[in-house]
Design an enzyme around this catalytic site. Sequence first.
Site, short mmCIF file in Angstrom:
data_model
loop_
_atom_site.label_atom_id
_atom_site.label_comp_id
_atom_site.label_asym_id
_atom_site.label_seq_id
_atom_site.Cartn_x
_atom_site.Cartn_y
_atom_site.Cartn_z
N LYS A 56 -13.90 51.58 -10.89
CA LYS A 56 -13.44 52.63 -9.97
C LYS A 56 -13.14 53.93 -10.70
CE LYS A 56 -8.98 52.97 -8.72
NZ LYS A 56 -8.23 54.23 -8.64
N ARG A 89 -6.07 60.66 -6.07
CA ARG A 89 -5.74 61.36 -7.31
C ARG A 89 -6.96 62.07 -7.90
NH1 ARG A 89 -1.11 63.14 -8.48
NH2 ARG A 89 -1.01 63.79 -10.64
N ILE A 93 0.37 67.76 -13.45
CA ILE A 93 -1.00 68.06 -13.89
C ILE A 93 -0.99 69.24 -14.88
CG2 ILE A 93 -2.22 67.07 -11.91
CD1 ILE A 93 -2.53 69.98 -10.86
N ASP A 100 -2.20 49.66 -15.28
CA ASP A 100 -2.70 49.24 -13.96
C ASP A 100 -2.70 47.72 -13.80
OD1 ASP A 100 -3.00 51.88 -13.40
OD2 ASP A 100 -5.16 51.94 -13.77
#
Length: 419
Positions: A22, A93, A124, A306
């Site tokens: 992904k 995101r 960011i 993750d």
Amino acid sequence: MDKILINGGKPLAGEVHISGAKNAAVAIIPAALLVEDRCVIENVPDISDVDSILQMIVSLGAEVEKPDCNTVVVDATNLSVNVVDPELASKMRASYYLMGALIGRFTKAKVPHPGGCNFGVRPIDQHLKSFRCLGCEVVADDIFVDIDASGLQGGNVYFDVVSVGATINAILAATLAPGKTVLENCAKEPHVVDLANFLNSMGANIRGAGTDVIKIIGVGSLRGGTYTIIPDQIEAGTYMAAAAATRGDVVINNIIPKHMEAISAKFEEMGVTIEEYDEAIRVKANDRPLKNIKVKTLPYPGFPTDLQPPMIVLLSTVEGTSVVTEGVWESRFQYVAELEKMGIKIDINGTVATIEGGAPLKPAELCATDLRAGASMIVAALACNGVSEITQLRYIDRGYEHIVDKLRAIGADVKRVDD
Ligand code: EPZ
């Protein structure tokens, strides 16, 4: 509202095929906007985050075809719009990659602040710093980041924190910027390397991806071609956790074992047997009791943040006290309140979770609170005797291709129903 029902407590067994990554796909698809030609991208996962990024690039004038569910053809020759719709950008995101991509094609770009999972503050600043170091003027208000890229040129960027997103955005911005760019203190994740490999295969000159220092010589233009995305390290790790939590025996196919090293090492430390093949690993957790361990999440090559949620669930099935320290995000434990409904005992102190494992899990109704938290709830339900249900599947759909079919193929009693 869709929900997943799992009648758990059965060891998983068999073979599962891992999809394309992904986090590589959502960077490579925007990168295709730098190419004024046809890019055929293969092994693209069939997930909703890919649909969202495709919708965004179509809204900018790119032509997109999907000859099958895992292949995307992008032709950005006629890209005509340099302002991204805030509603589309808020879905994910990775919409921030349109900043780096659009300033390669236009002298100005206006991209909204990104959406995505909530792990506390997600700044960011390093992305914007890199654009400034490459000669851009950047003004951010509450909704948009407005970039004047008329002075875009190579430059030196030192990242103050190791950031996947900022590293990728700087690579995107520098690929067509005249002159030499040197990026220091870069993220080394497999998807950073995959993005660089994609761009190099289209004619870019990027060296050092996968190390701390990336050097880029800007090229005048890129050509089209065909590229295959790497397998998803995090999807593979999630199935590893599911296999181990159910004390099963599962072969995980279509992976790159090198990407799994930190994960395999922790599983082995727990007593899980890991057999490594060229493009597969076998996870066998049914031959001896598993042990409690300590884990700290870190940027690659460390243990991935993750996989922190599925790892916590796995450790809750193991007798004794385990400790998981979150080393990437300031606040990535909000989901544990849902797991506590199953009787999982977790104490959170800042970025440290202490898990008292070994008590039997109780079936529960769980609400996915973000993508990986949702995956961890599936792992918990698979490990728990009785029927559990999981709602808010839109989070899980963002990143796990055909998860119900894949779990069924390895023996899970699972179905998706529309309430
Ligand atoms: C990427 O997010 C992934 N998302 C995340 O995966 C993953 O958790 C994360 O990398 C870390 O591996 C995508 O690739 C789309 P970062 P990203 O910039 O790039 C701080 C999933 O579940 N930081 O590497 O946004 C930041 O606060 C998702 O698939 C700054 O301070 O993460 C964090 O503490 C969730 N300033 C750390 O760096 C910045 O400008 C790492 O974040 C940027 C980041």
